[in-house]
Design a protein around this motif. Sequence first.
Motif, PDB file in Angstrom:
ATOM      1  N   LYS A   1       0.849  -1.193   0.000  1.00 43.98           N
ATOM      2  CA  LYS A   1       0.000   0.000   0.000  1.00 43.98           C
ATOM      3  C   LYS A   1       0.883   1.241   0.000  1.00 43.98           C
ATOM      4  O   LYS A   1       1.849   1.318   0.763  1.00 43.98           O
ATOM      5  CB  LYS A   1      -0.908  -0.004   1.227  1.00 43.98           C
ATOM      6  CG  LYS A   1      -1.806  -1.222   1.285  1.00 43.98           C
ATOM      7  CD  LYS A   1      -2.545  -1.321   2.595  1.00 43.98           C
ATOM      8  CE  LYS A   1      -3.332  -2.625   2.632  1.00 43.98           C
ATOM      9  NZ  LYS A   1      -3.947  -2.870   3.903  1.00 43.98           N
ATOM     10  N   SER A   2       0.525   2.187  -0.853  1.00 41.78           N
ATOM     11  CA  SER A   2       1.313   3.419  -0.916  1.00 41.78           C
ATOM     12  C   SER A   2       0.475   4.554  -1.486  1.00 41.78           C
ATOM     13  O   SER A   2      -0.623   4.351  -1.980  1.00 41.78           O
ATOM     14  CB  SER A   2       2.551   3.204  -1.788  1.00 41.78           C
ATOM     15  OG  SER A   2       2.161   2.992  -3.130  1.00 41.78           O
ATOM     16  N   ASN A   3       1.033   5.748  -1.398  1.00 46.28           N
ATOM     17  CA  ASN A   3       0.444   6.923  -2.044  1.00 46.28           C
ATOM     18  C   ASN A   3       1.268   7.205  -3.287  1.00 46.28           C
ATOM     19  O   ASN A   3       2.499   7.131  -3.253  1.00 46.28           O
ATOM     20  CB  ASN A   3       0.480   8.145  -1.121  1.00 46.28           C
ATOM     21  CG  ASN A   3      -0.479   8.000   0.040  1.00 46.28           C
ATOM     22  OD1 ASN A   3      -1.462   7.287  -0.068  1.00 46.28           O
ATOM     23  ND2 ASN A   3      -0.184   8.667   1.140  1.00 46.28           N
ATOM     24  N   THR A   4       0.593   7.550  -4.379  1.00 43.51           N
ATOM     25  CA  THR A   4       1.334   7.864  -5.594  1.00 43.51           C
ATOM     26  C   THR A   4       1.990   9.226  -5.443  1.00 43.51           C
ATOM     27  O   THR A   4       1.462  10.134  -4.794  1.00 43.51           O
ATOM     28  CB  THR A   4       0.399   7.862  -6.820  1.00 43.51           C
ATOM     29  OG1 THR A   4      -0.636   8.819  -6.608  1.00 43.51           O
ATOM     30  CG2 THR A   4      -0.201   6.483  -7.041  1.00 43.51           C
ATOM     31  N   ALA A   5       3.156   9.380  -6.022  1.00 39.85           N
ATOM     32  CA  ALA A   5       3.911  10.621  -5.882  1.00 39.85           C
ATOM     33  C   ALA A   5       3.263  11.773  -6.622  1.00 39.85           C
ATOM     34  O   ALA A   5       3.247  12.903  -6.149  1.00 39.85           O
ATOM     35  CB  ALA A   5       5.334  10.415  -6.387  1.00 39.85           C
ATOM     36  N   ALA A   6       2.706  11.512  -7.771  1.00 41.97           N
ATOM     37  CA  ALA A   6       2.187  12.590  -8.618  1.00 41.97           C
ATOM     38  C   ALA A   6       0.955  13.270  -8.018  1.00 41.97           C
ATOM     39  O   ALA A   6       0.922  14.480  -7.857  1.00 41.97           O
ATOM     40  CB  ALA A   6       1.859  12.053 -10.002  1.00 41.97           C
ATOM     41  N   ASP A   7      -0.059  12.487  -7.685  1.00 39.76           N
ATOM     42  CA  ASP A   7      -1.293  13.109  -7.222  1.00 39.76           C
ATOM     43  C   ASP A   7      -1.668  12.728  -5.792  1.00 39.76           C
ATOM     44  O   ASP A   7      -2.688  13.147  -5.281  1.00 39.76           O
ATOM     45  CB  ASP A   7      -2.447  12.784  -8.166  1.00 39.76           C
ATOM     46  CG  ASP A   7      -2.641  11.291  -8.355  1.00 39.76           C
ATOM     47  OD1 ASP A   7      -1.990  10.518  -7.636  1.00 39.76           O
ATOM     48  OD2 ASP A   7      -3.447  10.898  -9.215  1.00 39.76           O
TER      49      ASP A   7
ATOM     50  N   LYS B   1      -2.724   9.945  -4.557  1.00 37.99           N
ATOM     51  CA  LYS B   1      -3.820   8.983  -4.407  1.00 37.99           C
ATOM     52  C   LYS B   1      -3.301   7.688  -3.801  1.00 37.99           C
ATOM     53  O   LYS B   1      -2.159   7.290  -4.013  1.00 37.99           O
ATOM     54  CB  LYS B   1      -4.487   8.708  -5.753  1.00 37.99           C
ATOM     55  CG  LYS B   1      -5.290   9.882  -6.262  1.00 37.99           C
ATOM     56  CD  LYS B   1      -6.059   9.506  -7.503  1.00 37.99           C
ATOM     57  CE  LYS B   1      -6.876  10.690  -7.984  1.00 37.99           C
ATOM     58  NZ  LYS B   1      -7.553  10.386  -9.234  1.00 37.99           N
ATOM     59  N   TYR B   2      -4.195   7.030  -3.065  1.00 41.17           N
ATOM     60  CA  TYR B   2      -3.891   5.769  -2.404  1.00 41.17           C
ATOM     61  C   TYR B   2      -3.870   4.647  -3.451  1.00 41.17           C
ATOM     62  O   TYR B   2      -4.777   4.550  -4.263  1.00 41.17           O
ATOM     63  CB  TYR B   2      -4.966   5.514  -1.349  1.00 41.17           C
ATOM     64  CG  TYR B   2      -4.723   4.321  -0.473  1.00 41.17           C
ATOM     65  CD1 TYR B   2      -3.691   4.305   0.455  1.00 41.17           C
ATOM     66  CD2 TYR B   2      -5.532   3.196  -0.565  1.00 41.17           C
ATOM     67  CE1 TYR B   2      -3.487   3.215   1.275  1.00 41.17           C
ATOM     68  CE2 TYR B   2      -5.336   2.104   0.250  1.00 41.17           C
ATOM     69  CZ  TYR B   2      -4.310   2.118   1.170  1.00 41.17           C
ATOM     70  OH  TYR B   2      -4.104   1.038   1.979  1.00 41.17           O
ATOM     71  N   ALA B   3      -2.841   3.812  -3.415  1.00 41.52           N
ATOM     72  CA  ALA B   3      -2.723   2.719  -4.383  1.00 41.52           C
ATOM     73  C   ALA B   3      -2.372   1.421  -3.663  1.00 41.52           C
ATOM     74  O   ALA B   3      -1.639   1.425  -2.681  1.00 41.52           O
ATOM     75  CB  ALA B   3      -1.650   3.044  -5.416  1.00 41.52           C
TER      76      ALA B   3
ATOM     77  N   LYS C   1      -0.908  -2.446  -4.534  1.00 43.38           N
ATOM     78  CA  LYS C   1      -0.295  -3.341  -5.517  1.00 43.38           C
ATOM     79  C   LYS C   1      -0.174  -4.707  -4.854  1.00 43.38           C
ATOM     80  O   LYS C   1       0.213  -4.810  -3.706  1.00 43.38           O
ATOM     81  CB  LYS C   1       1.072  -2.817  -5.919  1.00 43.38           C
ATOM     82  CG  LYS C   1       1.721  -3.632  -7.003  1.00 43.38           C
ATOM     83  CD  LYS C   1       2.915  -2.884  -7.567  1.00 43.38           C
ATOM     84  CE  LYS C   1       3.515  -3.660  -8.685  1.00 43.38           C
ATOM     85  NZ  LYS C   1       3.085  -3.233  -9.986  1.00 43.38           N
TER      86      LYS C   1
END
Length: 150
Positions: free
Chosen positions: A42-48, A50-52, A54
Motif C-alpha cells: 500500500k502506498s500513495n502515488t507521488a504525482a497526485d 492517491k492511495y494505491a 499493488k
Amino acid sequence: MALPEFDSSVGHSFGLEFDGIQIKSITEVNGLKMEQDVIEYKSNTAADGKYAIKKLPGRWKAGEVTLTRPLTDDNSFDKWIKDSQLGKMADVRKGGAIVVYDYEGSAVKRYKVTNAWPKSLEINTLKAGDTSVLTEKLVLTYERLEVDSA
C-alpha cells in the motif's frame, strides 16, 4: 504422445512415481493444489497523492493431496506410513510426481511434489456381503507442487 492443439485430456488414469517406484493403479486424485500468499503493498502515488494497492507474490504454501487406489497386496503405502510413524523423516520425505496418463498409457502431464510424506492411510468401510471394491486412501502432505510437462 502429445495432445493435438486445443484438445483437452481425459482423466483416464493416474500414477504415482517416487524414487523409482511406480504405482499406476491410482483411481482418484483429490486436492492437488498450488497456492501462494499474496502480499498487499500500500502506498500513495507521488504525482497526485492517491492511495494505491499493488499485489505481489508471497511465499508458497504447503499442500495436501489424497490418492485413492484399489486395495492390493502392494505394501508400499504401508511401509511408507510405518516409517513416518517411527519418525524416520530422512527416509520418509520424498520427491516425486503424480502422473496423468492418456488412453494409450503415455504420460500427458506430471505434477512434481517436493518433500512429500504420508499423513494418513484410510481403508474404506468393510461390510460383510458387500461386493464393492475395497480401496485405500493415502493423504500426502508436501512442501511444494510444480507442474511439469510429460
